[in-house]
Motif scaffolding. Structure first.
Motif, PDB file in Angstrom:
ATOM      1  N   CYS A  61      46.705 -38.157  64.170  1.00  0.00           N
ATOM      2  CA  CYS A  61      47.976 -37.319  62.946  1.00  0.00           C
ATOM      3  C   CYS A  61      48.886 -37.001  63.425  1.00  0.00           C
ATOM      4  O   CYS A  61      49.172 -36.872  64.431  1.00  0.00           O
ATOM      5  N   ARG A  62      50.159 -37.216  62.570  1.00  0.00           N
ATOM      6  CA  ARG A  62      52.071 -36.668  63.210  1.00  0.00           C
ATOM      7  C   ARG A  62      52.031 -35.331  62.799  1.00  0.00           C
ATOM      8  O   ARG A  62      52.512 -34.972  63.033  1.00  0.00           O
TER       9      ARG A  62
ATOM     10  N   THR B 132      55.520 -36.251  53.617  1.00  0.00           N
ATOM     11  CA  THR B 132      54.389 -36.563  54.410  1.00  0.00           C
ATOM     12  C   THR B 132      54.452 -37.929  55.244  1.00  0.00           C
ATOM     13  O   THR B 132      53.331 -38.514  56.068  1.00  0.00           O
TER      14      THR B 132
ATOM     15  N   THR C 180      50.396 -42.996  61.670  1.00  0.00           N
ATOM     16  CA  THR C 180      49.146 -42.925  61.806  1.00  0.00           C
ATOM     17  C   THR C 180      48.976 -44.346  61.234  1.00  0.00           C
ATOM     18  O   THR C 180      47.628 -45.101  61.174  1.00  0.00           O
TER      19      THR C 180
ATOM     20  N   GLY D 176      48.985 -32.963  56.884  1.00  0.00           N
ATOM     21  CA  GLY D 176      48.880 -34.600  56.325  1.00  0.00           C
ATOM     22  C   GLY D 176      47.465 -34.672  56.986  1.00  0.00           C
ATOM     23  O   GLY D 176      46.359 -35.499  56.564  1.00  0.00           O
TER      24      GLY D 176
ATOM     25  N   PRO E 271      48.664 -39.338  53.340  1.00  0.00           N
ATOM     26  CA  PRO E 271      47.563 -39.440  54.109  1.00  0.00           C
ATOM     27  C   PRO E 271      45.964 -39.855  53.569  1.00  0.00           C
ATOM     28  O   PRO E 271      44.491 -40.614  53.978  1.00  0.00           O
TER      29      PRO E 271
ATOM     30  N   GLU F  40      53.247 -39.766  58.594  1.00  0.00           N
ATOM     31  CA  GLU F  40      51.769 -40.310  58.409  1.00  0.00           C
ATOM     32  C   GLU F  40      51.793 -42.010  57.667  1.00  0.00           C
ATOM     33  O   GLU F  40      50.759 -42.388  58.591  1.00  0.00           O
TER      34      GLU F  40
END
Length: 556
Positions: free
Chosen positions: A53-54, A450, A456, A58, A424, A453
């Motif tokens: 994940c970033r 977020t 992601t 998240g 997320p 993400e």
């Protein structure tokens, strides 16, 4: 499953990963850190997929969403200090939403404690009020014991988050330990006397109503409760952001007891002479700021069923408190039979008609983009098993009021009202159910909590469709601000990026939509793109709610 008495040895990091494999962990969400490198190294050869994940918030929200969908603890791993405190947002969601989750946090070496070492945090103090259990692993030999306890604690009673801190020296320590068996969640069941009491109370009722909420529901429990509702011709409502617990088009469905409740449903709750509350807590949002039920003793006869004994009597004195999980309680409902004639015959049909009228209304709002038309298109074109996710904000009203949830595990939304949750959660939803369509609704303010993400999603090839409802402000706060301090706008206006261009920079499909009639074709192109996709909807700032404009709120 390991053989009973089987032993193995390894470093603390390897023992953690093996324990997770033995207990049945399905995925790890993480942001890496040097404080738990031995765990990351052990994951290299493990059977558990890892999602990078970033940002830790998240990652924790993804773990929460995984716990919501599976009933098993979502697993999140973050580094010490700022990594842990970033993750606190997701831990709070799991606590308020009653979601099983385990957060593993890197920690300084045990010999450095108390010196305010680099990124040192006392996790017991930091997480003590929002986690069910917080502990620090001090001996590698105790790792299986502590992780097994974490699983049991996170999933039993009222589920919630557990935090385990992992000192660096313990992760490098070698120990020999016993193997674990797969985790078995604890189910609690009502007594025969309680079910007989429930039947007696239902037979004496004139205006009963059921409200379903909370977690720990299964397809079996949902189906059993549906059969019970049909036998008793019982109106059934769902709690705030738990609409998926009962088919919204079933003839017994009465609507959701949440923010912006249908006034007719609110009246039905107040006028009920028996409330059957199953799984939920009837906390601030569903209770309309604790106004629907008197505290501590409600005016209605209250049958409160909850998996956590500590929740029974915490706010409301129930006439019949039942400590049982939804699975245990709903299985026992099979033996409960209705009276020969129900005095409330026709009430379920009336309540459902009220719901259909309320959710079927299509209000016109200021501007070219009519969200009612957007919702109409989605209702006609999304499959029943599509997963819808959202965070917090006025934009979510369009989903909660106008989308009709038909199946379990089609709704991922925070009862805690956490902004940033939708994206997320959508990533986790797509990873858990790759064959299903996953649509995330996010406001422009909510998304930017977020937004990273989305990277992601692209890295994982989790082909979600992200619908950004952009009105250039923190809309919910602006609504309250204009009501309390008309015309005095302060710290609620947003200068936003070109969200579609930003998504394309990630390698995703993206389009900007300014008219409702363009939404359907854009959505179909997003579906066909073969990548994650973002649709940037430009909403008039005046369209602050489905029923009132910003000017109307400002004018009082």
């Amino acid at each position: 499953m390991a053989n009973r008495g089987e032993r193995h040895s390894g470093t603390g990091g390897a023992l953690i990963v093996r324990a997770l494999e033995e207990l049945g962990a399905e995925r790890v969400f993480c942001v890496p850190g040097e404080s738990y490198l031995p765990v990351l190294d052990a994951l290299h050869d493990a059977s558990i997929p890892v999602t990078l994940c970033r940002q830790e918030g998240g990652a924790a929200m993804m773990a929460d969403a995984w716990g919501k969908m599976t009933g098993k603890p979502g697993i999140c791993m973050v580094t010490r200090g700022p990594g842990a405190t970033n993750a606190a947002a997701g831990v709070h969601v799991a606590q308020q939403d009653s979601t099983p989750m385990i957060l593993f946090v890197g920690q300084i070496e045990t010999g450095m404690r108390g010196r305010d070492a680099f990124q040192e945090v006392d996790y017991v103090q930091v997480f003590g009020s929002i986690a069910k259990w917080v502990a620090e692993v001090e001996d590698a030999a105790r790792i299986p014991e502590m992780i097994a306890r974490a699983y049991a604690t996170a999933t039993s009673g009222r589920p919630g988050p557990v935090v385990l801190a992992l000192p660096e020296d313990v992760l490098a320590e070698v120990a020999e330990v016993a193997s674990l068996s797969a985790h078995q969640p604890l189910e609690t069941h009502p007594s025969l006397a309680q079910m007989a009491d429930l039947q007696k109370r239902l037979w004496a009722a004139k205006r009963p109503l059921a409200i379903l909420g909370g977690s720990r529901w299964s397809e079996q429990a949902r189906a059993a409760f549906t059969r019970f509702a049909e036998r008793f011709q019982l109106p059934v409502a769902c709690s705030f952001r738990r609409q998926m617990l009962f088919d919204n088009l079933h003839e017994n469905y009465a609507g959701d007891v949440g923010i912006g409740i249908n006034p007719k449903l609110a009246a039905r709750v107040r006028e009920a002479d028996l409330l059957l509350l199953v799984g939920g807590r009837m906390s601030e949002m569903p209770s309309q700021s604790y106004a629907l039920l008197d505290i501590p003793r409600p005016g209605q006869t209250l049958v409160h069923v909850h998996a956590g004994a500590e929740e029974l009597g915490r706010v409301y004195q129930a006439d019949l408190p039942v400590n049982a999980t939804p699975n245990g309680f709903c299985a026992a409902l099979e033996a409960v039979q209705p009276p020969n004639a129900c005095p409330w015959e026709g009430a379920a049909a009336e309540a459902h008609a009220d719901y259909l009228a309320w959710s079927g209304a299509r209000p016109k709002v200021p501007g070219a983009l009519q969200m009612a038309q957007v919702m109409d298109w989605l209702e006609g074109n999304l499959p029943e098993d599509a997963i819808l996710t959202n965070g917090a904000g006025n934009y979510a009203t369009w989903v909660h009021r106008f989308h009709r949830f038909r199946r379990l595990n089609t709704q991922l939304a925070p009862t805690s009202g956490s902004m940033g949750y939708g994206l997320p959660a959508a990533v986790a939803g797509k990873l858990r159910y790759p064959e299903r369509e996953v649509v995330c609704f996010a406001g422009d303010g909510c998304l930017q909590m977020t937004m990273q993400e989305f990277g992601t999603a692209c890295q994982e090839k989790a082909n979600i469709i992200l619908v950004v409802v952009d009105n250039g402000m923190y809309g919910t706060i602006r609504m309250h601000q204009e009501r309390e301090f008309p015309g005095r706008v302060s710290a609620t206006t947003l200068v936003n990026p070109d969200f579609a261009a930003l998504a394309r920079a990630y390698g995703a499909h993206a389009e900007t939509v300014e008219r409702a009639e363009d939404f359907g074709p854009a959505f179909e192109r997003a579906r066909a793109s073969g990548t994650p996709a973002l649709l940037h909807l430009k909403l008039d700032p005046e369209a602050i709610t489905p029923v009132r404009s910003l000017s109307e709120i400002r004018a009082g």
